[in-house]
Design a protein around this motif. Structure first.
Motif, PDB file in Angstrom:
ATOM      1  N   GLN A  99       7.180  -6.343   8.427  1.00 28.60           N
ATOM      2  CA  GLN A  99       7.569  -5.146   7.686  1.00 28.60           C
ATOM      3  C   GLN A  99       8.956  -4.667   8.106  1.00 28.60           C
ATOM      4  O   GLN A  99       9.759  -4.250   7.265  1.00 28.60           O
ATOM      5  CB  GLN A  99       6.517  -4.058   7.877  1.00 28.60           C
ATOM      6  CG  GLN A  99       5.170  -4.422   7.249  1.00 28.60           C
ATOM      7  CD  GLN A  99       4.103  -3.380   7.482  1.00 28.60           C
ATOM      8  OE1 GLN A  99       4.160  -2.597   8.430  1.00 28.60           O
ATOM      9  NE2 GLN A  99       3.093  -3.364   6.626  1.00 28.60           N
ATOM     10  N   LYS A 139      11.408  -6.814   6.334  1.00 25.88           N
ATOM     11  CA  LYS A 139      11.477  -6.513   4.893  1.00 25.88           C
ATOM     12  C   LYS A 139      12.377  -5.298   4.650  1.00 25.88           C
ATOM     13  O   LYS A 139      13.195  -5.282   3.723  1.00 25.88           O
ATOM     14  CB  LYS A 139      10.073  -6.255   4.345  1.00 25.88           C
ATOM     15  CG  LYS A 139      10.043  -6.005   2.856  1.00 25.88           C
ATOM     16  CD  LYS A 139       8.856  -6.662   2.195  1.00 25.88           C
ATOM     17  CE  LYS A 139       9.093  -6.844   0.706  1.00 25.88           C
ATOM     18  NZ  LYS A 139       8.108  -7.677   0.061  1.00 25.88           N
ATOM     19  N   GLY A 146       9.325  -0.749  -0.187  1.00 28.23           N
ATOM     20  CA  GLY A 146       8.511   0.248   0.498  1.00 28.23           C
ATOM     21  C   GLY A 146       8.069   1.330  -0.466  1.00 28.23           C
ATOM     22  O   GLY A 146       8.615   1.471  -1.559  1.00 28.23           O
ATOM     23  N   TRP A 194       0.433  -3.278   1.066  1.00 26.36           N
ATOM     24  CA  TRP A 194       1.007  -4.375   1.842  1.00 26.36           C
ATOM     25  C   TRP A 194       0.358  -5.715   1.489  1.00 26.36           C
ATOM     26  O   TRP A 194       1.049  -6.705   1.263  1.00 26.36           O
ATOM     27  CB  TRP A 194       0.877  -4.080   3.341  1.00 26.36           C
ATOM     28  CG  TRP A 194       1.451  -5.178   4.200  1.00 26.36           C
ATOM     29  CD1 TRP A 194       0.795  -5.950   5.121  1.00 26.36           C
ATOM     30  CD2 TRP A 194       2.814  -5.644   4.220  1.00 26.36           C
ATOM     31  NE1 TRP A 194       1.639  -6.851   5.699  1.00 26.36           N
ATOM     32  CE2 TRP A 194       2.892  -6.695   5.171  1.00 26.36           C
ATOM     33  CE3 TRP A 194       3.971  -5.273   3.530  1.00 26.36           C
ATOM     34  CZ2 TRP A 194       4.075  -7.366   5.449  1.00 26.36           C
ATOM     35  CZ3 TRP A 194       5.152  -5.956   3.805  1.00 26.36           C
ATOM     36  CH2 TRP A 194       5.187  -6.983   4.751  1.00 26.36           C
ATOM     37  N   VAL A 246       5.878  -2.101   1.863  1.00 28.64           N
ATOM     38  CA  VAL A 246       5.687  -1.456   3.169  1.00 28.64           C
ATOM     39  C   VAL A 246       5.309   0.021   2.970  1.00 28.64           C
ATOM     40  O   VAL A 246       6.047   0.758   2.307  1.00 28.64           O
ATOM     41  CB  VAL A 246       6.971  -1.567   4.023  1.00 28.64           C
ATOM     42  CG1 VAL A 246       6.793  -0.867   5.363  1.00 28.64           C
ATOM     43  CG2 VAL A 246       7.355  -3.036   4.221  1.00 28.64           C
ATOM     44  N   PHE A 264       3.485   2.174   8.158  1.00 30.29           N
ATOM     45  CA  PHE A 264       4.611   1.645   8.936  1.00 30.29           C
ATOM     46  C   PHE A 264       5.483   2.752   9.500  1.00 30.29           C
ATOM     47  O   PHE A 264       5.965   2.695  10.634  1.00 30.29           O
ATOM     48  CB  PHE A 264       5.454   0.738   8.031  1.00 30.29           C
ATOM     49  CG  PHE A 264       6.768   0.287   8.628  1.00 30.29           C
ATOM     50  CD1 PHE A 264       6.814  -0.755   9.541  1.00 30.29           C
ATOM     51  CD2 PHE A 264       7.968   0.896   8.252  1.00 30.29           C
ATOM     52  CE1 PHE A 264       8.026  -1.174  10.090  1.00 30.29           C
ATOM     53  CE2 PHE A 264       9.178   0.480   8.788  1.00 30.29           C
ATOM     54  CZ  PHE A 264       9.205  -0.558   9.704  1.00 30.29           C
TER      55      PHE A 264
END
Length: 297
Positions: free
Chosen positions: A6, A9, A71, A93, A99, A137
């Motif tokens: 994550q 990303k 995200g 996810w 994310v 996250f």
């Protein structure tokens, strides 16, 4: 510790962050724009059911999962609910490759000295523990700056970083969001003070840790490039702040390394009355335009 996949990303930033975090105060307005009037729900539970249905429809739309969104910022009630039997963060996810972040602030205090600080956040540690267990996250926390007042801006940034360090201590990545109101006459001056204050406090972030920043689109393109390039910053994202989508996209495209984190500009034109095909076409066009602006820099 944050999930390394994550982290990568978000760092790569090949897309943008969808802000799906309208809270109780802004939900009626978001639903009205979506074509759901206040007469269609009779209490807060029904209202939140309807906004969750809207968010679920966005997240499940084919265009949302095409890799252009990296995200999504969720409201607490969205985190606590499910999509197709999976907790929302897990669904994001595992099914969509997006994310998940959580809005943790409880709104803004009354304006004083040209700024609005964050209200206290009761039960913060418990909320952060619950978020980490839910697969979140990072977090997002918003203040507002409406005047180029050095002492007041310093106080806003200090409060943001204090909260950010608490978030980091729970293994989550904070999105520090001191929004500058786009309509103020001294916006550029406020941005200059803000940039200096953020740069000063980034050096206090513990070794090995990083934060994210969510900032209003700057008056001068690439004004926040020193923040984009700072080793303690994972990513700088831009809020649309009330600019129409086309204008926000045009401004964003001039800022190297910044990606979008738009809310209203993402959902502009979506309606509960649209067929799934019409809904996905409208959402897909918005996603394509915001993605293009995010990766242009």
């Amino acid at each position: 510790m944050p999930n390394p996949q994550q982290v990568e990303k978000i760092r790569k930033g090949d897309g943008f962050i969808a802000a799906l975090d309208q809270s109780g105060g802004s939900t009626p307005k978001a639903l009205k724009l979506y074509g759901v009037s206040e007469s269609e729900y009779s209490n807060e539970t029904e209202m939140f059911d309807m906004i969750h249905a809207m968010r679920s429809r966005i997240i499940k739309a084919p265009s949302f999962g095409k890799g252009k969104i990296v995200g999504a910022i969720l409201f607490e009630q969205t985190m606590d609910r499910s999509i197709d039997g999976l907790p929302t963060a897990t669904y994001l996810w595992e099914k969509v490759g997006v994310v998940p972040f959580l809005k943790i602030d409880k709104g803004l205090a009354a304006e004083e000295n040209g700024v609005q600080m964050m209200k206290p956040i009761p039960g913060l540690d418990a909320l952060l523990d619950r978020a980490a267990k839910a697969g979140i996250f990072g977090t997002k926390e918003r203040s507002v700056i409406s005047a180029a007042n050095p002492a007041a801006i310093k106080a806003v940034v200090a409060q943001q970083f204090e909260l950010g360090k608490t978030v980091l201590s729970h293994g989550l990545v904070p999105i520090i969001e001191p929004e500058v109101t786009i309509t103020i006459a001294d916006k550029a001056e406020a941005e200059a003070i803000l940039r200096d204050e953020i740069l000063a406090l980034l050096d206090t972030i513990p070794a090995g840790e990083q934060v994210m920043l969510k900032l209003s689109l700057p008056t001068v393109p690439n004004f926040y490039k020193p923040l984009v390039d700072h080793p303690k910053v994972l990513k700088v994202v831009a809020l649309s702040g009330g600019y129409p989508r086309d204008e926000a996209n045009a401004m964003l495209a001039k800022n190297t390394g910044m990606i979008a984190s738009f809310s209203r500009a993402l959902t502009e034109g979506l309606s509960a009355k649209q067929s799934d095909a019409e809904f996905d076409a409208m959402l897909g066009a918005a996603i394509d335009s915001i993605h293009a602006a995010s990766v242009a820099g």
